[in-house]
Structures are given as structure tokens and as C-alpha cells.
Design a protein around this motif. Structure first.
Motif, PDB file in Angstrom:
ATOM      1  N   GLU A  17       3.493  42.584 -11.141  1.00  0.00           N
ATOM      2  CA  GLU A  17       3.999  42.479 -12.518  1.00  0.00           C
ATOM      3  C   GLU A  17       3.037  43.136 -13.504  1.00  0.00           C
ATOM      4  O   GLU A  17       3.464  43.883 -14.386  1.00  0.00           O
ATOM      5  CB  GLU A  17       4.197  41.008 -12.899  1.00  0.00           C
ATOM      6  N   ASP A  18       1.754  42.868 -13.356  1.00  0.00           N
ATOM      7  CA  ASP A  18       0.758  43.465 -14.246  1.00  0.00           C
ATOM      8  C   ASP A  18       0.793  44.986 -14.165  1.00  0.00           C
ATOM      9  O   ASP A  18       0.666  45.672 -15.185  1.00  0.00           O
ATOM     10  CB  ASP A  18      -0.646  42.960 -13.919  1.00  0.00           C
ATOM     11  N   SER A  19       0.982  45.511 -12.957  1.00  0.00           N
ATOM     12  CA  SER A  19       1.056  46.961 -12.781  1.00  0.00           C
ATOM     13  C   SER A  19       2.294  47.539 -13.459  1.00  0.00           C
ATOM     14  O   SER A  19       2.250  48.653 -13.987  1.00  0.00           O
ATOM     15  CB  SER A  19       1.074  47.319 -11.290  1.00  0.00           C
ATOM     16  N   ILE A  20       3.375  46.794 -13.454  1.00  0.00           N
ATOM     17  CA  ILE A  20       4.595  47.251 -14.135  1.00  0.00           C
ATOM     18  C   ILE A  20       4.396  47.194 -15.649  1.00  0.00           C
ATOM     19  O   ILE A  20       4.718  48.145 -16.367  1.00  0.00           O
ATOM     20  CB  ILE A  20       5.814  46.402 -13.700  1.00  0.00           C
ATOM     21  N   ILE A  21       3.831  46.108 -16.137  1.00  0.00           N
ATOM     22  CA  ILE A  21       3.633  45.957 -17.580  1.00  0.00           C
ATOM     23  C   ILE A  21       2.670  47.009 -18.126  1.00  0.00           C
ATOM     24  O   ILE A  21       2.927  47.606 -19.169  1.00  0.00           O
ATOM     25  CB  ILE A  21       3.147  44.531 -17.922  1.00  0.00           C
ATOM     26  N   ASN A  22       1.571  47.255 -17.418  1.00  0.00           N
ATOM     27  CA  ASN A  22       0.587  48.212 -17.950  1.00  0.00           C
ATOM     28  C   ASN A  22       0.938  49.669 -17.633  1.00  0.00           C
ATOM     29  O   ASN A  22       0.227  50.583 -18.030  1.00  0.00           O
ATOM     30  CB  ASN A  22      -0.840  47.868 -17.504  1.00  0.00           C
ATOM     31  N   GLU A  27       8.807  52.178 -14.088  1.00  0.00           N
ATOM     32  CA  GLU A  27      10.179  51.888 -13.690  1.00  0.00           C
ATOM     33  C   GLU A  27      10.730  53.050 -12.872  1.00  0.00           C
ATOM     34  O   GLU A  27      10.386  54.202 -13.104  1.00  0.00           O
ATOM     35  CB  GLU A  27      11.048  51.639 -14.924  1.00  0.00           C
ATOM     36  N   LEU A  28      11.531  52.708 -11.887  1.00  0.00           N
ATOM     37  CA  LEU A  28      12.184  53.627 -10.958  1.00  0.00           C
ATOM     38  C   LEU A  28      11.225  54.219  -9.913  1.00  0.00           C
ATOM     39  O   LEU A  28      11.640  55.012  -9.082  1.00  0.00           O
ATOM     40  CB  LEU A  28      12.931  54.753 -11.683  1.00  0.00           C
ATOM     41  N   ALA A  57      14.212  38.549  -6.712  1.00  0.00           N
ATOM     42  CA  ALA A  57      15.052  37.499  -7.291  1.00  0.00           C
ATOM     43  C   ALA A  57      15.012  37.531  -8.819  1.00  0.00           C
ATOM     44  O   ALA A  57      16.004  37.213  -9.491  1.00  0.00           O
ATOM     45  CB  ALA A  57      14.617  36.131  -6.783  1.00  0.00           C
ATOM     46  N   LYS A  58      13.888  37.937  -9.363  1.00  0.00           N
ATOM     47  CA  LYS A  58      13.707  38.012 -10.817  1.00  0.00           C
ATOM     48  C   LYS A  58      14.393  39.243 -11.409  1.00  0.00           C
ATOM     49  O   LYS A  58      14.555  39.358 -12.618  1.00  0.00           O
ATOM     50  CB  LYS A  58      12.209  38.055 -11.103  1.00  0.00           C
ATOM     51  N   GLY A  59      14.806  40.179 -10.542  1.00  0.00           N
ATOM     52  CA  GLY A  59      15.466  41.393 -11.007  1.00  0.00           C
ATOM     53  C   GLY A  59      14.514  42.502 -11.400  1.00  0.00           C
ATOM     54  O   GLY A  59      14.886  43.419 -12.127  1.00  0.00           O
ATOM     55  N   VAL A  60      13.273  42.428 -10.901  1.00  0.00           N
ATOM     56  CA  VAL A  60      12.246  43.407 -11.250  1.00  0.00           C
ATOM     57  C   VAL A  60      12.135  44.495 -10.188  1.00  0.00           C
ATOM     58  O   VAL A  60      11.913  45.661 -10.504  1.00  0.00           O
ATOM     59  CB  VAL A  60      10.894  42.679 -11.435  1.00  0.00           C
ATOM     60  N   LEU A  61      12.302  44.115  -8.923  1.00  0.00           N
ATOM     61  CA  LEU A  61      12.267  45.067  -7.806  1.00  0.00           C
ATOM     62  C   LEU A  61      13.617  45.073  -7.104  1.00  0.00           C
ATOM     63  O   LEU A  61      14.342  44.075  -7.133  1.00  0.00           O
ATOM     64  CB  LEU A  61      11.187  44.673  -6.793  1.00  0.00           C
ATOM     65  N   ARG A  76      10.155  46.323 -16.929  1.00  0.00           N
ATOM     66  CA  ARG A  76       9.058  46.079 -17.874  1.00  0.00           C
ATOM     67  C   ARG A  76       9.534  45.184 -19.023  1.00  0.00           C
ATOM     68  O   ARG A  76       8.841  44.260 -19.420  1.00  0.00           O
ATOM     69  CB  ARG A  76       8.514  47.404 -18.406  1.00  0.00           C
ATOM     70  N   THR A  77      10.717  45.446 -19.532  1.00  0.00           N
ATOM     71  CA  THR A  77      11.263  44.626 -20.620  1.00  0.00           C
ATOM     72  C   THR A  77      11.495  43.195 -20.162  1.00  0.00           C
ATOM     73  O   THR A  77      11.174  42.247 -20.888  1.00  0.00           O
ATOM     74  CB  THR A  77      12.588  45.242 -21.132  1.00  0.00           C
ATOM     75  N   ILE A  78      12.015  43.028 -18.960  1.00  0.00           N
ATOM     76  CA  ILE A  78      12.223  41.689 -18.406  1.00  0.00           C
ATOM     77  C   ILE A  78      10.898  40.934 -18.364  1.00  0.00           C
ATOM     78  O   ILE A  78      10.805  39.781 -18.793  1.00  0.00           O
ATOM     79  CB  ILE A  78      12.839  41.763 -16.986  1.00  0.00           C
ATOM     80  N   LEU A  79       9.871  41.596 -17.845  1.00  0.00           N
ATOM     81  CA  LEU A  79       8.565  40.946 -17.701  1.00  0.00           C
ATOM     82  C   LEU A  79       7.915  40.653 -19.050  1.00  0.00           C
ATOM     83  O   LEU A  79       7.355  39.574 -19.250  1.00  0.00           O
ATOM     84  CB  LEU A  79       7.644  41.800 -16.834  1.00  0.00           C
ATOM     85  N   ILE A  80       7.976  41.603 -19.972  1.00  0.00           N
ATOM     86  CA  ILE A  80       7.379  41.380 -21.291  1.00  0.00           C
ATOM     87  C   ILE A  80       8.066  40.209 -21.986  1.00  0.00           C
ATOM     88  O   ILE A  80       7.402  39.361 -22.592  1.00  0.00           O
ATOM     89  CB  ILE A  80       7.416  42.664 -22.145  1.00  0.00           C
TER      90      ILE A  80
END
Length: 133
Positions: A17-22, A27-28, A57-61, A76-80
Motif C-alpha cells: 500500500e505504501d508503495s502504491i501511495i508514494n 497504477e496499472l 479483496a480491498k480492490g487495490v490489486l 491510490r485513491t482508494i488507499l488515500i
């Protein structure tokens, strides 16, 4: 990375998650596989899989059969949004409760935050964040 208070699978999920946010995992893009994660962190593949499945399950991957795991568009938007809600629950709500107990109004709270952010050297980044939205 090891935090005795948290399960390893949750720590794996947080690292991704941190890697996606930063932005280091855009994405993709292809996400690390369960085997790559288990090898990198020297953990059981089932533990890594549990962390990855949590993100699915969270819809991130998303898993693309025969190709691997990928970061979904909008991840990223989901996580933020999730982190923002957690931040509000863990920090803002108690701050407002304590401020109310002390009789501080909105302007006094904002002034205290501005003063503290200048002391810590974070006022510039807070100004940019406020300007964005």
C-alpha cells in the motif's frame, strides 16, 4: 519491517500500500508476486499470499491469470481515502474532543496547528496539501 504487534501478512499489505501511495508502484503496473514477496521478506508464501489477497479483496490489486498481480486503476485513491478516514478517526476526533474539553474554538485550533507546523518545519507541505483540497 517486523512489528511484533502486527501480523506479518498485514505488514506485507501495508508495504505494498505504501508503495502504491508514494508512487513507486504505479497504477496499472505489475505488483510483486507472492513468491517474490515471500523471498524478499524471507517469509512463508502462504503468509505473503494472505497479504496480497487482502489487497485483492480491498480492490487495490487484481490477478491476471497467467500474467501476475497488477495494481488496479484508482487504487491510490482508494488507499488515500482509507488512510484519510483512519487518520481522522485516530487523530482528528481525539484532537477535537480534547479541544472541546479545553474550550478551544476552531480558529484557536487552527492557530495551534499552524504554530506547531512552523516549529517542526512542515508548514510548507501543509500549505501545499491545503491548497490541493
Amino acid at each position: 519491517m517486523i512489528d511484533e504487534a502486527k501480523p506479518l501478512f498485514a505488514q506485507i499489505a501495508e508495504q505494498v500500500e505504501d508503495s502504491i501511495i508514494n508512487g513507486t508502484l504505479p497504477e496499472l503496473s505489475r505488483a510483486p508476486s507472492t513468491n517474490e514477496l515471500s523471498s524478499f521478506y524471507s517469509i512463508n508464501p502462504a503468509t505473503a499470499a494472505k497479504g496480497v489477497n487482502q489487497l485483492v479483496a480491498k480492490g487495490v490489486l487484481e490477478k491476471r491469470r497467467g500474467i501476475g498481480m497488477f495494481v488496479k486503476e484508482g487504487a491510490r485513491t482508494i488507499l488515500i481515502n482509507e488512510y484519510r478516514t483512519t487518520f481522522s478517526d485516530n487523530f482528528i476526533a481525539p484532537l477535537l474532543s480534547e479541544a472541546s474539553r479545553l474550550g478551544l474554538n476552531r480558529d484557536e485550533i487552527i492557530a495551534l496547528i499552524a504554530e506547531r507546523s512552523q516549529e517542526s518545519g512542515t508548514s510548507h507541505s501543509l500549505d501545499q496539501t491545503t491548497a490541493k483540497g
